[in-house]
Design a protein around this motif. Structure first.
Motif, mmCIF file in Angstrom:
data_model
loop_
_atom_site.group_PDB
_atom_site.id
_atom_site.type_symbol
_atom_site.label_atom_id
_atom_site.label_comp_id
_atom_site.label_asym_id
_atom_site.label_seq_id
_atom_site.Cartn_x
_atom_site.Cartn_y
_atom_site.Cartn_z
ATOM 1 N N PRO A 1 0.849 -1.194 0.000
ATOM 2 C CA PRO A 1 0.000 0.000 0.000
ATOM 3 C C PRO A 1 0.887 1.248 0.000
ATOM 4 O O PRO A 1 1.663 1.460 0.935
ATOM 5 C CB PRO A 1 -0.781 -0.114 1.309
ATOM 6 N N GLU B 1 0.722 4.349 0.530
ATOM 7 C CA GLU B 1 0.730 5.400 1.546
ATOM 8 C C GLU B 1 1.019 4.868 2.940
ATOM 9 O O GLU B 1 0.981 5.614 3.906
ATOM 10 C CB GLU B 1 -0.632 6.112 1.557
ATOM 11 N N MET B 2 1.280 3.557 3.062
ATOM 12 C CA MET B 2 1.523 2.993 4.378
ATOM 13 C C MET B 2 2.987 3.248 4.753
ATOM 14 O O MET B 2 3.863 3.198 3.902
ATOM 15 C CB MET B 2 1.238 1.494 4.326
ATOM 16 N N GLU C 1 4.214 0.838 9.990
ATOM 17 C CA GLU C 1 2.839 0.327 9.955
ATOM 18 C C GLU C 1 2.779 -1.007 9.218
ATOM 19 O O GLU C 1 2.064 -1.925 9.604
ATOM 20 C CB GLU C 1 1.906 1.318 9.236
ATOM 21 N N LEU D 1 4.225 -3.781 11.227
ATOM 22 C CA LEU D 1 3.288 -4.096 12.309
ATOM 23 C C LEU D 1 2.223 -5.109 11.863
ATOM 24 O O LEU D 1 1.731 -5.900 12.672
ATOM 25 C CB LEU D 1 2.616 -2.809 12.811
ATOM 26 N N LEU D 2 1.884 -5.107 10.562
ATOM 27 C CA LEU D 2 0.900 -6.072 10.065
ATOM 28 C C LEU D 2 1.352 -7.510 10.333
ATOM 29 O O LEU D 2 0.529 -8.415 10.469
ATOM 30 C CB LEU D 2 0.674 -5.889 8.564
ATOM 31 N N GLY D 3 2.654 -7.714 10.403
ATOM 32 C CA GLY D 3 3.180 -9.042 10.704
ATOM 33 C C GLY D 3 2.733 -9.552 12.065
ATOM 34 O O GLY D 3 2.786 -10.746 12.340
ATOM 35 N N SER E 1 -0.291 -9.435 13.097
ATOM 36 C CA SER E 1 -1.716 -9.777 13.021
ATOM 37 C C SER E 1 -2.084 -11.110 13.659
ATOM 38 O O SER E 1 -3.119 -11.212 14.317
ATOM 39 C CB SER E 1 -2.174 -9.779 11.563
ATOM 40 N N GLU F 1 -3.030 -3.817 18.714
ATOM 41 C CA GLU F 1 -1.699 -4.287 19.007
ATOM 42 C C GLU F 1 -1.283 -3.800 20.399
ATOM 43 O O GLU F 1 -1.639 -2.694 20.811
ATOM 44 C CB GLU F 1 -0.691 -3.764 17.973
ATOM 45 N N TRP G 1 4.548 -3.679 19.311
ATOM 46 C CA TRP G 1 5.385 -2.575 18.831
ATOM 47 C C TRP G 1 6.855 -2.813 19.158
ATOM 48 O O TRP G 1 7.731 -2.454 18.361
ATOM 49 C CB TRP G 1 4.915 -1.244 19.426
ATOM 50 N N ASP H 1 9.918 -2.800 16.585
ATOM 51 C CA ASP H 1 11.118 -1.983 16.759
ATOM 52 C C ASP H 1 12.383 -2.825 16.697
ATOM 53 O O ASP H 1 13.394 -2.410 16.130
ATOM 54 C CB ASP H 1 11.040 -1.233 18.099
ATOM 55 N N ARG I 1 9.607 5.661 9.217
ATOM 56 C CA ARG I 1 8.488 6.592 9.097
ATOM 57 C C ARG I 1 8.227 6.984 7.647
ATOM 58 O O ARG I 1 7.349 7.778 7.364
ATOM 59 C CB ARG I 1 8.774 7.850 9.927
ATOM 60 N N ARG J 1 8.498 -7.714 7.626
ATOM 61 C CA ARG J 1 7.132 -8.027 8.052
ATOM 62 C C ARG J 1 7.013 -9.513 8.383
ATOM 63 O O ARG J 1 6.415 -9.900 9.386
ATOM 64 C CB ARG J 1 6.134 -7.671 6.953
ATOM 65 N N ARG K 1 2.071 7.328 15.286
ATOM 66 C CA ARG K 1 1.158 6.281 15.745
ATOM 67 C C ARG K 1 -0.163 6.865 16.214
ATOM 68 O O ARG K 1 -1.196 6.234 16.118
ATOM 69 C CB ARG K 1 1.825 5.504 16.879
ATOM 70 N N ARG L 1 -8.848 -2.077 12.359
ATOM 71 C CA ARG L 1 -7.562 -2.744 12.185
ATOM 72 C C ARG L 1 -7.638 -3.795 11.071
ATOM 73 O O ARG L 1 -6.725 -3.930 10.260
ATOM 74 C CB ARG L 1 -7.108 -3.396 13.492
ATOM 75 N N VAL M 1 -5.352 -4.459 7.613
ATOM 76 C CA VAL M 1 -4.724 -5.711 7.177
ATOM 77 C C VAL M 1 -5.115 -6.009 5.728
ATOM 78 O O VAL M 1 -4.284 -6.433 4.918
ATOM 79 C CB VAL M 1 -5.111 -6.886 8.107
ATOM 80 N N ARG N 1 -5.478 -4.093 3.398
ATOM 81 C CA ARG N 1 -4.805 -3.224 2.426
ATOM 82 C C ARG N 1 -3.698 -3.959 1.669
ATOM 83 O O ARG N 1 -3.286 -3.515 0.603
ATOM 84 C CB ARG N 1 -4.226 -1.981 3.118
ATOM 85 N N LEU O 1 -1.555 -13.761 6.696
ATOM 86 C CA LEU O 1 -1.325 -13.136 8.001
ATOM 87 C C LEU O 1 -2.364 -13.596 9.017
ATOM 88 O O LEU O 1 -2.417 -13.081 10.129
ATOM 89 C CB LEU O 1 -1.370 -11.609 7.875
ATOM 90 N N HIS P 1 -3.740 7.497 5.710
ATOM 91 C CA HIS P 1 -4.517 6.481 5.031
ATOM 92 C C HIS P 1 -4.890 5.297 5.909
ATOM 93 O O HIS P 1 -5.548 4.379 5.453
ATOM 94 C CB HIS P 1 -3.753 5.968 3.810
ATOM 95 N N VAL Q 1 -5.469 4.731 -1.849
ATOM 96 C CA VAL Q 1 -6.228 4.087 -0.774
ATOM 97 C C VAL Q 1 -5.297 3.726 0.362
ATOM 98 O O VAL Q 1 -4.237 3.238 0.171
ATOM 99 C CB VAL Q 1 -6.966 2.855 -1.310
#
Lengths: 257, 329
Positions: free
Chosen positions: A88, A90-91, A95, A98-100, A102, A111, A116, A120, A133, A151, B3, B210, B214, B216, B225, B271, B329
């Motif tokens: 994505p 714009e991610m 972030e 962090l999806l990892g 899930s 989370e 976090w 890190d 960032r 991830r 965050r 959330r 995910v 996305r 995941l 986003h 998006v």
């Protein structure tokens, strides 16, 4: 450390058989590399392990069939790096990593501080602080690939699947990414199963190669056992010279007609 | 965005919303707030402001949720046919002369205990999406098949609606008015009617913030995941559809809010759906309340349909935003 036993795995797409009776045992901390021409079924094996396609046969991790596990528990055991990850734009890198986490976050939960902290530490280990960032769209191809691996590492799964994860990278970034995975394998006993096109790299990093052809595993063994000119010519239809380095490295060199 | 960096934006949006509510209560043909027109304010303006706020928040939240679940920035809450189905339901009510609503031309004595118009619109919208989902699921249920099924169902419902209109010329005008969206008949009873549905659906959608983040990374990677992708998509679509159906059942079709507000919000505060969903609610509420002010005061006594105002105000603003910052998006 997790062991993996695949028994008579079959994958079909409609009437087409993509994988036929694929049986394999991967020891904890081992690196198995699947090779074979396009359409041989390598990706389908990996996608079955990741729970993305329906299959017959059994996939047993640490004594329990994966099909018996919840999807979250399975994701806690098997991390998957796809060939073409969807990033994505714009991610931010943090972030995305962090999806990892899930698999460890409840359906409606958020989370925790621990999640976090894992992010890190992965960022620190992969030296991604500068990118944390930044948006994914601002990263170069090599940086993006490292972030996808990050991830998968944040997932803290003992088994890592990589589907041509480094094929799009230049030789330097390829080496960097594969060195990193190899280091984690040695330090933490990560079990790795990868599909690769570059036969020399495949032999160099894995401790066992399985050659697939039309859904069947046709040869399996060490690099020098599998990477023979006559084998490769039979299944890939190529003319190659195979050169054996004194240090044991097997180099596959394509030849002109 | 950090965050929690969007929180300042959220507070700012809340301030704008409060200002919009005060403005909405103050401005109108009967003049500013005073003791003399308190009755006008309480019984005419405030229900209108509150209903506008609820509908704006609902359409924006539903639009953002749809965009998340289909990973498509060009999606609005009407994608799967809820608007076409609601339109067909409303047209049926007008054509059969059942409606006792002020919008109906036929002032036939209404023997129904409740106005059948919102009911028909609500269930028409839900039924259309249900058909879409069943058809889409029977062909595999991927988001692409769902969207295509939605196109087919919406076309069918619109065709039936046209057929009914052609055979009942006299209802074209009220149906047309309904389709352009209208807050002019807002009453406290409308607010009471839709609030339970909208509130439950909004809570469900906000709890999926959330999960939408995910999603996305695409269905495959989300499954890898451990995300229950099919369940998330079904739940979010159901909740967003029910909220949308409830909102448009009392106001008619108000366009543009559901697609524009989430984009505007993304440009402001990032986003991530953690911020996009709550921000969309607040900004959508403020936007519709503000858009309703010219809609009821610009033409003196007459009403300008709110859907026209949202498009006239929103479209140039949106184009300007797209020029300065690119959307995604």
């Amino acid at each position: 450390m997790s062991s993996l036993a695949i028994d008579r795995l079959c994958v079909e797409y409609g009437d087409t058989a993509a994988v036929v009776d694929f049986t394999e045992i991967v020891a904890p901390g081992a690196w198995l590399c699947l090779i074979g021409p396009n359409g041989a079924g390598k990706s389908s094996v990996l996608r079955s392990l990741a729970g993305l396609v329906e299959y017959r046969g059994s996939i047993v991790v640490d004594g329990t069939d994966l099909a018996m596990r919840s999807s979250r528990r399975r994701a806690g055991l098997v991390a998957y790096v796809p060939q073409h990850p969807q990033l994505p734009a714009e991610m931010t890198t943090a972030e995305y990593i962090l999806l990892g986490r899930s698999p460890y976050v409840g359906y409606f939960a958020r989370e925790t501080r621990h999640d976090w902290a894992v992010v890190d530490s992965v960022i620190a280990r992969l030296k991604l602080e500068r990118f944390a960032r930044r948006r994914l769209s601002e990263l170069s191809g090599g940086e993006q690939q490292r972030v996808v691996i990050a991830r998968a590492l944040a997932q803290e799964a003992p088994i890592l699947l990589m589907d041509e994860a480094t094929s799009a990278l230049d030789i330097g970034h390829q080496q960097q990414a594969l060195d990193l995975v190899d280091q984690l394998r040695r330090e933490q006993g990560l079990t790795v199963i990868s599909a690769m096109h570059d036969l020399t790299l495949a032999g160099l990093y894995s401790d066992r190669l399985t050659l697939m052809h039309q859904g069947h595993a046709v040869a399996s063994g060490t690099a020098s056992e599998v990477l023979r000119p006559e084998t490769l010519s039979e299944f890939y239809g190529v003319r190659v010279t195979v050169h054996h380095d004194p240090d044991g490295t097997v180099v596959v060199i394509p030849r002109r007609a | 965005m950090g965050r929690r960096g969007w929180f300042a934006w959220f507070l700012g949006a809340c301030v704008v919303l409060v200002a919009a509510i005060v403005l909405g209560a103050m401005i109108g043909p009967a003049g500013a707030i005073s003791k003399a027109n308190w009755n006008v304010i309480w019984n005419l303006r405030l229900p209108r402001v509150v209903l506008g706020g609820i509908v704006g928040a609902t359409l924006s939240l539903a639009g953002a949720s749809y965009q998340g679940v289909f990973r498509n920035p060009l999606v609005d809450p009407y994608l799967l046919g809820v608007a076409a189905g609601a339109g067909l339901g409303a047209t049926l009510v007008f054509a059969t002369g059942l409606s006792g609503s002020s919008m109906a031309l036929t002032a036939s004595a209404n023997s129904w205990p409740i106005d059948p118009l919102p009911l028909a619109a609500f269930f028409g919208g839900l039924a259309a999406v249900l058909v879409t989902y069943l058809v889409g699921a029977s062909f595999g249920g991927s988001s692409a098949t769902l969207v295509l099924a939605g196109v087919a169902v919406a076309a069918l419902a619109t065709a039936l609606q046209t057929l009914i209109l052609q055979r009942n010329n006299e209802v074209i005008r009220p149906v047309y008015n309904w389709m352009l969206g209208n807050l002019s008949s807002a009453q406290w009873s409308d607010v009471r009617l839709i609030t339970p549905y909208v509130a439950v659906c909004a809570v469900v959608l906000l709890l999926h913030r959330r999960q939408l983040d995910v999603l996305r990374v695409g269905d495959d990677e989300a499954v890898a995941l451990g995300a229950p992708v099919a369940r998330v998509r079904l739940t979010v679509v159901l909740a967003a559809t029910m909220a949308t159906a409830a909102a448009i059942s009392v106001t008619g079709l108000i366009g543009f809010v559901g697609i524009m507000v989430p984009h505007f919000v993304r440009m402001l505060s990032g986003h991530s759906y953690r911020s996009v969903l709550p921000m969309s609610m607040v900004v959508g509420a403020a936007f519709l309340i503000l858009a309703d002010i010219p809609s009821r005061s610009l033409l003196g006594g007459a009403e300008l349909p709110i859907g026209v105002v949202t498009a006239i105000l929103g479209a140039p603003f949106f184009i300007l935003l797209l020029r300065t910052k690119r959307a995604g998006v």
